[in-house]
Design a protein around this motif. Sequence first.
Motif, short mmCIF file in Angstrom:
data_model
loop_
_atom_site.label_atom_id
_atom_site.label_comp_id
_atom_site.label_asym_id
_atom_site.label_seq_id
_atom_site.Cartn_x
_atom_site.Cartn_y
_atom_site.Cartn_z
N GLN A 38 57.53 4.42 98.10
CA GLN A 38 56.59 5.74 98.49
C GLN A 38 55.10 5.32 98.58
N GLU B 125 68.21 3.88 100.99
CA GLU B 125 66.74 4.52 101.32
C GLU B 125 65.71 3.49 101.19
N TYR C 252 62.82 3.28 104.01
CA TYR C 252 61.42 3.10 103.74
C TYR C 252 60.93 1.68 104.42
N VAL D 153 54.26 14.38 102.60
CA VAL D 153 55.01 13.90 103.63
C VAL D 153 55.54 12.63 104.07
N ARG E 29 58.64 11.58 102.21
CA ARG E 29 59.69 11.95 103.05
C ARG E 29 59.72 11.46 104.32
N ARG E 30 58.92 10.56 104.50
CA ARG E 30 58.86 9.98 105.99
C ARG E 30 58.98 10.97 106.98
N GLN E 31 58.02 11.89 106.84
CA GLN E 31 57.89 12.87 107.75
C GLN E 31 56.46 12.89 108.55
#
Length: 215
Positions: free
Chosen positions: A75, A110, A114, A139, A142-144
Amino acid sequence: APGPRSYTTLRDEAVKLFNSLQQLELERDPVPLMQGVLQTCLDLPPLVDEIYCQLVKQTTEPPAPGGQGDLHYWQLLTCMSCTFLPSPPVLRFLHFHLDRRTESRFPTSEMAKYACFIREALGKTKGRECVPSLEEILVLMRRQEMICTVHCPGAPACSVAISSHTTAEEVARELVSRLGLSQSPNLFALYAQSRRREQPVGSTTLLADVLTRFE
């Protein structure tokens, strides 16, 4: 150099960042720590490559692939990719890490998701004036996309989904289309308004940077 934050030598700051990354693995709320690492990299650009290399190392053969600690590193690597570009040699090695070490070996994990997001972000990142806001970091984890609210004269507020790479011109163009003003001879721009002043936002300005200043 003098500034809002006090720094020592680059070597000492690199060691501090390494200790922060070690702490990141166990943090229940990693967002403030991530923002602190990003801010140090913004203030001390020579450390950008250092952090990229440290994150590549931490995400190589982790004890628990896909575990919470491992994902915290991914992240932060995601946030780095949306904020800074590494030097060409480090960028080449990073792509090797994303493609061969991660997506090829763990294609449905996951980590691979990423890795894919990071590779696409690196193709768009051109540098930031500000580090991501706390909301943006959340965000990105969360890859948003973020939701940005724009208040339009004579119309209700409009919500626009933006990424770390969306410019003010792109948002203005979308709003003009939504409001049916595409044929208007007028020019349109976004303005940032605070309690003391209102000023136009440059067409190439990243909206994510504007939101960080608001924060």
